[in-house]
Enzyme design. Structure first.
Site, PDB file in Angstrom:
ATOM      1  N   CYS A   1       4.282   9.515   0.285  1.00 36.58           N
ATOM      2  CA  CYS A   1       3.084   9.758   0.052  1.00 36.58           C
ATOM      3  C   CYS A   1       3.207  11.010  -1.017  1.00 36.58           C
ATOM      4  O   CYS A   1       4.033  11.863  -1.062  1.00 36.58           O
ATOM      5  CB  CYS A   1       2.540  10.624   1.402  1.00 36.58           C
ATOM      6  SG  CYS A   1       0.986  11.373   0.761  1.00 36.58           S
TER       7      CYS A   1
ATOM      8  N   ARG B   1       0.955  -1.141  -0.035  1.00 34.89           N
ATOM      9  CA  ARG B   1      -0.089  -0.018   0.080  1.00 34.89           C
ATOM     10  C   ARG B   1       0.695   1.202  -0.147  1.00 34.89           C
ATOM     11  O   ARG B   1       0.885   1.958  -1.010  1.00 34.89           O
ATOM     12  CB  ARG B   1      -0.884  -0.139   0.962  1.00 34.89           C
ATOM     13  CG  ARG B   1      -2.083   1.001   0.981  1.00 34.89           C
ATOM     14  CD  ARG B   1      -1.812   2.308   1.318  1.00 34.89           C
ATOM     15  NE  ARG B   1      -1.483   2.611   2.761  1.00 34.89           N
ATOM     16  CZ  ARG B   1      -0.726   3.708   3.335  1.00 34.89           C
ATOM     17  NH1 ARG B   1      -0.682   4.753   2.419  1.00 34.89           N
ATOM     18  NH2 ARG B   1      -0.610   3.952   4.545  1.00 34.89           N
ATOM     19  N   ASP B   2       1.545   1.809   1.179  1.00 33.19           N
ATOM     20  CA  ASP B   2       2.364   2.704   1.312  1.00 33.19           C
ATOM     21  C   ASP B   2       3.309   2.771   0.119  1.00 33.19           C
ATOM     22  O   ASP B   2       3.978   3.924  -0.299  1.00 33.19           O
ATOM     23  CB  ASP B   2       2.846   2.969   2.681  1.00 33.19           C
ATOM     24  CG  ASP B   2       3.265   4.284   3.101  1.00 33.19           C
ATOM     25  OD1 ASP B   2       3.150   5.118   2.220  1.00 33.19           O
ATOM     26  OD2 ASP B   2       3.125   4.618   4.430  1.00 33.19           O
TER      27      ASP B   2
HETATM   28  N1  COA Z   1     -13.011   4.734  -4.707  1.00 31.70           N
HETATM   29  C1  COA Z   1     -13.254   4.962  -6.145  1.00 31.70           C
HETATM   30  N2  COA Z   1     -13.341   6.236  -6.862  1.00 31.70           N
HETATM   31  C2  COA Z   1     -13.447   7.251  -5.863  1.00 31.70           C
HETATM   32  C3  COA Z   1     -13.358   7.084  -4.352  1.00 31.70           C
HETATM   33  C4  COA Z   1     -13.117   5.816  -4.008  1.00 31.70           C
HETATM   34  N3  COA Z   1     -13.139   5.619  -2.780  1.00 31.70           N
HETATM   35  N4  COA Z   1     -13.733   8.193  -3.904  1.00 31.70           N
HETATM   36  C5  COA Z   1     -13.917   9.210  -4.893  1.00 31.70           C
HETATM   37  N5  COA Z   1     -13.873   8.469  -6.233  1.00 31.70           N
HETATM   38  C6  COA Z   1     -13.919   9.066  -7.494  1.00 31.70           C
HETATM   39  C7  COA Z   1     -15.282   9.835  -7.719  1.00 31.70           C
HETATM   40  O1  COA Z   1     -16.093   8.642  -7.969  1.00 31.70           O
HETATM   41  C8  COA Z   1     -15.011  10.736  -8.726  1.00 31.70           C
HETATM   42  O2  COA Z   1     -14.779  10.029 -10.078  1.00 31.70           O
HETATM   43  P1  COA Z   1     -15.290  10.901 -11.343  1.00 31.70           P
HETATM   44  O3  COA Z   1     -14.527  11.950 -11.564  1.00 31.70           O
HETATM   45  O4  COA Z   1     -15.086   9.806 -12.398  1.00 31.70           O
HETATM   46  O5  COA Z   1     -16.779  11.400 -11.063  1.00 31.70           O
HETATM   47  C9  COA Z   1     -13.586  11.117  -8.212  1.00 31.70           C
HETATM   48  O6  COA Z   1     -12.934  10.101  -7.703  1.00 31.70           O
HETATM   49  C10 COA Z   1     -13.606  12.451  -7.650  1.00 31.70           C
HETATM   50  O7  COA Z   1     -14.360  12.043  -6.629  1.00 31.70           O
HETATM   51  P2  COA Z   1     -14.545  13.299  -5.476  1.00 31.70           P
HETATM   52  O8  COA Z   1     -15.792  12.921  -4.583  1.00 31.70           O
HETATM   53  O9  COA Z   1     -14.804  14.790  -6.042  1.00 31.70           O
HETATM   54  O10 COA Z   1     -13.305  13.272  -4.497  1.00 31.70           O
HETATM   55  P3  COA Z   1     -11.855  14.238  -4.773  1.00 31.70           P
HETATM   56  O11 COA Z   1     -11.617  14.292  -5.954  1.00 31.70           O
HETATM   57  O12 COA Z   1     -12.120  15.465  -3.962  1.00 31.70           O
HETATM   58  O13 COA Z   1     -10.988  13.076  -3.857  1.00 31.70           O
HETATM   59  C11 COA Z   1     -10.235  11.436  -2.573  1.00 31.70           C
HETATM   60  C12 COA Z   1     -11.024  12.819  -2.584  1.00 31.70           C
HETATM   61  C13 COA Z   1      -9.946  11.563  -1.020  1.00 31.70           C
HETATM   62  C14 COA Z   1     -11.427  10.428  -2.763  1.00 31.70           C
HETATM   63  C15 COA Z   1      -8.939  11.176  -3.387  1.00 31.70           C
HETATM   64  O14 COA Z   1      -8.259  12.466  -3.427  1.00 31.70           O
HETATM   65  C16 COA Z   1      -8.304  10.108  -2.916  1.00 31.70           C
HETATM   66  O15 COA Z   1      -8.582   8.990  -3.234  1.00 31.70           O
HETATM   67  N6  COA Z   1      -7.064  10.359  -2.471  1.00 31.70           N
HETATM   68  C17 COA Z   1      -5.961   9.283  -2.173  1.00 31.70           C
HETATM   69  C18 COA Z   1      -5.413   9.900  -0.878  1.00 31.70           C
HETATM   70  C19 COA Z   1      -4.324   8.795  -0.576  1.00 31.70           C
HETATM   71  O16 COA Z   1      -4.585   7.641  -0.475  1.00 31.70           O
HETATM   72  N7  COA Z   1      -3.137   9.220  -0.221  1.00 31.70           N
HETATM   73  C20 COA Z   1      -2.074   8.437   0.076  1.00 31.70           C
HETATM   74  C21 COA Z   1      -2.148   7.886   1.417  1.00 31.70           C
HETATM   75  S1  COA Z   1      -2.036   8.804   2.912  1.00 31.70           S
HETATM   76 ZN    ZN Z   2       3.416   6.477   5.226  1.00 34.13          ZN
END
Ligand code: COA
Ligand code: ZN
Length: 321
Positions: free
Chosen positions: A239, A14-15
């Site tokens: 990250c 994952r990380d």
């Molecule tokens: N699984 C699958 N798709 C997801 C989802 C999830 N958990 N959450 C949101 N989406 C999709 C939405 O359906 C949307 O898709 P579309 O553009 O095709 O309509 C898109 O992602 C954006 O959704 P939105 O609700 O506007 O979210 P966002 O763009 O504000 O993103 C997060 C928010 C948190 C979901 C996103 O930034 C994310 O997954 N970040 C990952 C953070 C991470 O893992 N960081 C490293 C570890 S700490």
């Molecule tokens: Zn970490």
């Protein structure tokens, strides 16, 4: 020999993989998790159910979770950012969901695109969904020991976020040093306070080795009564939304150190070294692990052949040339 039990939680798939430019094939991910499942870990963070646009490297989360062979002794956890992610995770029968938010407002906005209060509200919704099942709930508090944008993070802030999550029923909290800003006395103080205030929470420490302090911080946490650590095979990790973030504390180096000091990790060092040796092929570059290069402390070498003057032959030759 102290004989104390320490729980090791592997986060490389994952990380580690979330940060790799080269997509690791789904079959290779499954094969690696299957191999790790036989190595004696307490927990494996298999993948994350995040937006595939945000973290394309883990877009195959369902396939991986469905196809791995589970070992009963291992807790299989996944990172989940929102209700959508929780529903996807629950449909795959995970043992635990690992929710995430940052203690620093700036990092939360960068990583999760919302304020901390919005995150808390959203995670509260996730917790309400997951509580209807038997799946365990952990929350990872990122940047708990420093933020690359805001600098120092007050210990009281970390404790107050822990309190809020404890009140809504999470079973565990992970304190994450997302960009390797923690130092040993800080870790000792935070861990002592957290242990005292929340004796019933399962507490994990998650160190990155960005500034070479991860093992020193681990020792400080152990001294403060912590017995559970995230670590990453080969020292992968980082990250994508944290400037300068590099690898987690390296699992094989952590296990090597702990076993030398008499801790019982349950992890088979020979097996994880052989798993770590597979990583460069999977990700297309060398890994940070120093142990993989140097070998274990007592992996001895045969003496070089000596010439008559007592110098190794090669040296004797060049000295005389
Ligand atoms: N699984 C699958 N798709 C997801 C989802 C999830 N958990 N959450 C949101 N989406 C999709 C939405 O359906 C949307 O898709 P579309 O553009 O095709 O309509 C898109 O992602 C954006 O959704 P939105 O609700 O506007 O979210 P966002 O763009 O504000 O993103 C997060 C928010 C948190 C979901 C996103 O930034 C994310 O997954 N970040 C990952 C953070 C991470 O893992 N960081 C490293 C570890 S700490
Ligand atoms: Zn970490």
């Amino acid at each position: 020999m102290n004989g104390k039990r320490v729980f090791i939680q592997e986060v490389a798939t994952r990380d580690g993989f979330q940060n790799e430019a080269q997509f690791v094939d789904t079959d290779a991910k499954i094969a690696l998790v299957n191999k790790l499942s036989e190595c004696g870990y307490a927990k494996i963070e298999v993948t994350s159910f995040t937006s595939p646009k945000a973290i394309p490297a883990l877009r195959d989360a369902e396939a991986v979770m469905h196809e791995i062979k589970r070992n009963e002794g291992v807790v299989y956890t996944v990172l989940v950012p929102n209700v959508r992610g929780a529903e996807r995770a629950l449909s795959c029968g995970v043992d635990e969901v690992n929710l995430v938010m940052s203690v620093s407002e700036s990092h939360n906005r960068t990583n999760l695109r919302m304020s901390r209060e919005q995150s808390f509200a959203q995670l509260n919704d996730v917790i309400n969904v997951v509580k209807q099942t038997k799946v365990a709930i952990n929350v990872s508090l990122s940047t708990a020991m420093g933020c690359p944008m805001e600098g120092d993070i007050a210990q009281e802030d970390v404790l107050s976020w822990m309190e809020r999550f404890a009140q809504i029923g999470v079973h565990g909290v992970t304190l994450c040093d997302t960009t390797g800003m923690a130092f040993p006395s800080q870790v000792g103080s935070l861990c002592t306070a957290a242990r005292q205030k929340f004796p019933d929470l399962e507490l994990t420490l998650h160190f990155h080795n960005t500034r070479g302090m991860a093992l020193a911080n681990t020792l400080a946490a152990l001294e403060a009564g912590i017995d559970r650590f995230d670590s990453s095979l080969g020292g992968l990790g980082g990250c994508p939304y944290a400037p300068g973030a590099t690898g987690n504390v390296c699992t094989e180096e952590l296990v090597h150190m702990l076993e030398l000091d008499g801790y019982k990790t349950g992890v088979n060092l020979t097996e994880i070294l052989s798993a770590s040796a597979l990583l460069p092929q999977l990700i297309g570059h060398d890994v940070p692990s120093q142990l993989l290069k140097a070998g274990r402390r007592l992996d001895l070498h045969s003496m070089p052949c000596l010439a008559k003057d007592g110098l190794p032959e090669q040296q004797a030759f060049s000295a005389g040339a």
